[in-house]
Design an enzyme around this catalytic site. Sequence first.
Site, PDB file in Angstrom:
ATOM      1  N   TYR A 116       1.557   7.765  15.659  1.00  0.00           N
ATOM      2  CA  TYR A 116       2.866   7.048  15.643  1.00  0.00           C
ATOM      3  C   TYR A 116       3.919   7.820  15.871  1.00  0.00           C
ATOM      4  CZ  TYR A 116      -0.689   4.699  12.587  1.00  0.00           C
ATOM      5  OH  TYR A 116      -1.660   4.210  11.910  1.00  0.00           O
ATOM      6  N   GLY A 159       0.882  -1.104   0.147  1.00  0.00           N
ATOM      7  CA  GLY A 159       0.108  -0.082   0.122  1.00  0.00           C
ATOM      8  C   GLY A 159       0.921   1.230  -0.073  1.00  0.00           C
ATOM      9  N   CYS A 218      -8.747  22.054  17.866  1.00  0.00           N
ATOM     10  CA  CYS A 218      -8.733  22.256  19.388  1.00  0.00           C
ATOM     11  C   CYS A 218      -8.347  21.148  20.200  1.00  0.00           C
ATOM     12  CB  CYS A 218     -10.300  22.552  19.710  1.00  0.00           C
ATOM     13  SG  CYS A 218     -10.885  24.143  19.205  1.00  0.00           S
TER      14      CYS A 218
HETATM   15  N1  LLP Z   1      -2.168  -6.200   3.872  1.00  0.00           N
HETATM   16  C1  LLP Z   1      -2.493  -6.206   5.199  1.00  0.00           C
HETATM   17  C2  LLP Z   1      -3.250  -7.275   5.535  1.00  0.00           C
HETATM   18  C3  LLP Z   1      -2.373  -4.981   5.856  1.00  0.00           C
HETATM   19  O1  LLP Z   1      -3.125  -5.080   7.011  1.00  0.00           O
HETATM   20  C4  LLP Z   1      -1.850  -3.881   5.419  1.00  0.00           C
HETATM   21  C5  LLP Z   1      -1.692  -2.869   6.306  1.00  0.00           C
HETATM   22  C6  LLP Z   1      -1.344  -4.070   4.238  1.00  0.00           C
HETATM   23  C7  LLP Z   1      -1.403  -5.327   3.417  1.00  0.00           C
HETATM   24  C8  LLP Z   1      -0.421  -2.822   3.422  1.00  0.00           C
HETATM   25  O2  LLP Z   1       0.640  -2.362   4.135  1.00  0.00           O
HETATM   26  P1  LLP Z   1       1.753  -1.409   3.513  1.00  0.00           P
HETATM   27  O3  LLP Z   1       2.142  -2.006   2.340  1.00  0.00           O
HETATM   28  O4  LLP Z   1       0.968  -0.280   3.366  1.00  0.00           O
HETATM   29  O5  LLP Z   1       2.366  -1.268   4.783  1.00  0.00           O
HETATM   30  N2  LLP Z   1      -2.027   3.505   9.254  1.00  0.00           N
HETATM   31  C9  LLP Z   1      -0.712   3.129   9.377  1.00  0.00           C
HETATM   32  C10 LLP Z   1      -0.385   1.755   8.602  1.00  0.00           C
HETATM   33  C11 LLP Z   1      -1.494   0.735   8.985  1.00  0.00           C
HETATM   34  C12 LLP Z   1      -1.299  -0.450   7.978  1.00  0.00           C
HETATM   35  C13 LLP Z   1      -2.335  -1.505   8.266  1.00  0.00           C
HETATM   36  N3  LLP Z   1      -2.167  -2.527   7.289  1.00  0.00           N
HETATM   37  C14 LLP Z   1       0.222   4.097   9.176  1.00  0.00           C
HETATM   38  O6  LLP Z   1      -0.129   5.007   8.682  1.00  0.00           O
HETATM   39  O7  LLP Z   1       1.519   3.919   9.150  1.00  0.00           O
END
Ligand code: LLP
Length: 447
Positions: free
Chosen positions: A349, A307, A376
Site C-alpha cells: 500500500y 481492528g 532477496c
Molecule cells: N470488518 C470487516 C468486514 C473488515 O473487512 C475489516 C478489515 C475490518 C472489520 C477491520 O477494519 P479496521 O478497523 O482494521 O480498518 N491489510 C490492510 C487492512 C485490510 C483490512 C481488511 N478488512 C492494511 O494493512 O492496511
Amino acid sequence: MRMLNSLSIPPHLVEVLPPSATVNEGGHLEIGGCDTVALAEEFGTPIFVYDESFLRARCREYKEAFASQAVPGTVYYASKAFSSIGMLQLAAQEGLCVDVSTEGELGVALRSGFPAERILLHGNNKSDAELDLAVGAGVGRIVIDSFDEIDRLHDLVRQRDAAPVACLVRITPGVDAKTHRYIRTGQEDSKFGLGVRNGQALAAVKYLATFDTIDLQGLHCHIGSQLFDLAGFREAVDVVVDLAAEASTAYGAPLHELNFGGGLGIAYTRDDKPVAVGVLARLLSEEILARAEVAGLQAPRMAVEPGRSIVGRAGVTLYSVGVIKELPGVAKYVAVDGGLSDNMRTALYQSEYETFLANRPEAELDSSARLAGKHCETGDVLLENAALPSDVRAGEILVTPATGAYGYAMANNYNMVGRPAVLFVQEGTARVVIRRETLDDLVSLME
Ligand code: LLP
C-alpha cells in the site's frame, strides 16, 4: 508533581507511539516500563512489542463510547488486525465481542476460550467446513455474503439439527471510501457482499425470510479501512437504514441490528490526524436515529468491528541495524534484520511510517536513507525515505512505530525467515504472547 525529564519523546513521535512511551534515564525508549533496548537484547530482533495497558484502554474506550450512545452499540474486535491467544483473551476480559473471517481465526478465538456467542464470522467465500465449525460451536453471528452460502448454511443447520443461526446480510452500499484502493470495500465493484443498487441485497432478505434455519437479525457493511473522513460512514448509514426499513416493511423481517464494520484510521506519521472513537460513535448513533425516524425503522441497534484502531498504535517493531551502504550520488541504504516478512504494508500500500533509534531516540535526524529489509527482493523496502541520524551504525536498535495492526497478522516466511516473537509489556514486565518461529518450526511442516 513529577519533574520534567530532560529526556523526552520527540514531539513528532508522541502520537504514533503508545502513551506509556518515554525516554528513560539510560536515554533509551521505554514502553510499558520496559527498556526496549534491553528487550531487544533479551528476546532478539525483529520483535513486536505491545503496550498491554494501552490495548486494554482502547478496548474500554470503544466499549464505553458505543454503550453510551442513544443507539446502543456492540463492539467486535476485528481479529484479522492481530490474532493471538493473548490478544483474544485480553479482548474477552475487556468485554468485547470478536470478528473472525476464516476457520483459522475462528479456531484461535475458540482455543483462547472466547465465548462462542460473542463471536461473529465473516467471509466472502466461506467453506462448508468453516460454516460447520461455526454452527457446531454456536457462534453468535454469521454474516451472509452470497446466495450460495444461504443454501449451504441451511443444509448444515438441518444436518446438525441445530437451533436457527443468527445472521446478518452483508451489503455493498455503493460508497467510495477515501483510502488506498486495496482496502476500499464499500464500492459496487467488490467481491464482498450483495449490492443494494442492483437489488441483490433486498432479494437476499426476501429469500432468507423463507428459511426457519436462519434467524435474520440485521444488515452488515464495511466501507474500507484506514479512514480519516467520516462522510463515508454517514452515507453508509443512510443506505443501510433505508434498506432495513424497506425490508422490514416488505418481508416482515425485523432488521434491527446494523453493523458498520471497522475502518477508523490511526496515525502512522506526524501528518495523520485520526478521528476519536467517541466522535465516530456519536456520528453513527445520531445518523442512525435521524434516518430511522424518517424511514420508519423501529429501535435499531448498532455494531462496529474495529481492528487497526484498537491494536495499531499499541505496537512497535524493533529491528537491529545491519549493513549500511553508501551509493555515491545515488542513495544510502540502511538494512535491518526483518523487512517484508514482518511488514508487507509498504510493498502493498506504499504505507509510510516514522522511524528512530531506540537506543538514542533524541538523536538528530540529519540525514535521509532508504530503510531496506534483508530479503532477496528489491521491493523489500520499509521506508523509501527514512530520516535517520547520519552516523547510524550496525547494532543499533531501530523502531518503526504503529505496527500493531496488520504487521504480525500479515507476516510470512519469505526466504525461510521465521516470524518474529511478540511481547506484551506492562508495568516493567514483558511476557511472550507469540514465540519466535525457528528453523525447526519451518521444517516441521516438510516431508
Ligand atoms: N470488518 C470487516 C468486514 C473488515 O473487512 C475489516 C478489515 C475490518 C472489520 C477491520 O477494519 P479496521 O478497523 O482494521 O480498518 N491489510 C490492510 C487492512 C485490510 C483490512 C481488511 N478488512 C492494511 O494493512 O492496511
